[in-house]
Design a protein around this motif. Sequence first.
Motif, short mmCIF file in Angstrom:
data_model
loop_
_atom_site.label_atom_id
_atom_site.label_comp_id
_atom_site.label_asym_id
_atom_site.label_seq_id
_atom_site.Cartn_x
_atom_site.Cartn_y
_atom_site.Cartn_z
N ALA A 1 -4.57 -3.01 0.12
CA ALA A 1 -4.99 -2.65 1.48
C ALA A 1 -5.90 -3.74 2.05
O ALA A 1 -5.75 -4.13 3.21
N ALA A 2 -6.81 -4.24 1.25
CA ALA A 2 -7.71 -5.30 1.73
C ALA A 2 -6.92 -6.54 2.09
O ALA A 2 -7.18 -7.17 3.12
N GLU A 3 -5.92 -6.90 1.29
CA GLU A 3 -5.08 -8.05 1.60
C GLU A 3 -4.30 -7.84 2.88
O GLU A 3 -4.23 -8.73 3.72
N TRP B 1 -4.98 -5.91 5.39
CA TRP B 1 -5.83 -5.83 6.57
C TRP B 1 -6.48 -7.17 6.91
O TRP B 1 -6.95 -7.36 8.02
N TYR C 1 -5.27 3.17 -8.20
CA TYR C 1 -6.20 3.29 -7.08
C TYR C 1 -6.86 1.93 -6.78
O TYR C 1 -6.96 1.53 -5.63
N LEU C 2 -7.29 1.23 -7.83
CA LEU C 2 -7.92 -0.07 -7.63
C LEU C 2 -6.93 -1.07 -7.05
O LEU C 2 -7.28 -1.88 -6.19
N GLU C 3 -5.69 -1.01 -7.49
CA GLU C 3 -4.67 -1.89 -6.96
C GLU C 3 -4.36 -1.53 -5.50
O GLU C 3 -4.12 -2.41 -4.68
N LEU C 4 -4.40 -0.26 -5.17
CA LEU C 4 -4.21 0.18 -3.78
C LEU C 4 -5.29 -0.39 -2.89
O LEU C 4 -5.02 -0.89 -1.79
N ARG C 5 -6.52 -0.36 -3.34
CA ARG C 5 -7.63 -0.94 -2.56
C ARG C 5 -7.44 -2.43 -2.37
O ARG C 5 -7.66 -2.96 -1.29
N ARG C 6 -7.02 -3.13 -3.43
CA ARG C 6 -6.79 -4.57 -3.33
C ARG C 6 -5.68 -4.88 -2.32
O ARG C 6 -5.82 -5.74 -1.46
N THR D 1 0.84 -1.21 0.00
CA THR D 1 0.00 0.00 0.00
C THR D 1 0.86 1.25 0.00
O THR D 1 0.53 2.22 -0.66
N SER E 1 0.70 4.06 -2.86
CA SER E 1 0.42 5.46 -2.50
C SER E 1 1.49 6.39 -3.06
O SER E 1 1.18 7.46 -3.60
#
Length: 58
Positions: A41-43, A45, A34-39, A9, A13
């Motif tokens: 971050a989800a991983e 967390w 942005y979509l890769e950042l969300r992915r 992440t 960023s």
Amino acid sequence: MKPLGEMTTEELSDALEALDDARPEDTALRLALYLELRRAAAEEWLFEEGSGSPVEAT
């Protein structure tokens, strides 16, 4: 540079911030990052720091 799927992440960023400076008009690349950042971050967390097992939902 690393493939997007291997970036943390923090790295994603940083890439988004660099994109703002270098190519602010590149909406497609910004969306992909942005979509890769969300992915990522989800991983990150989903797993407890230092362990390989998922965090239990309460």
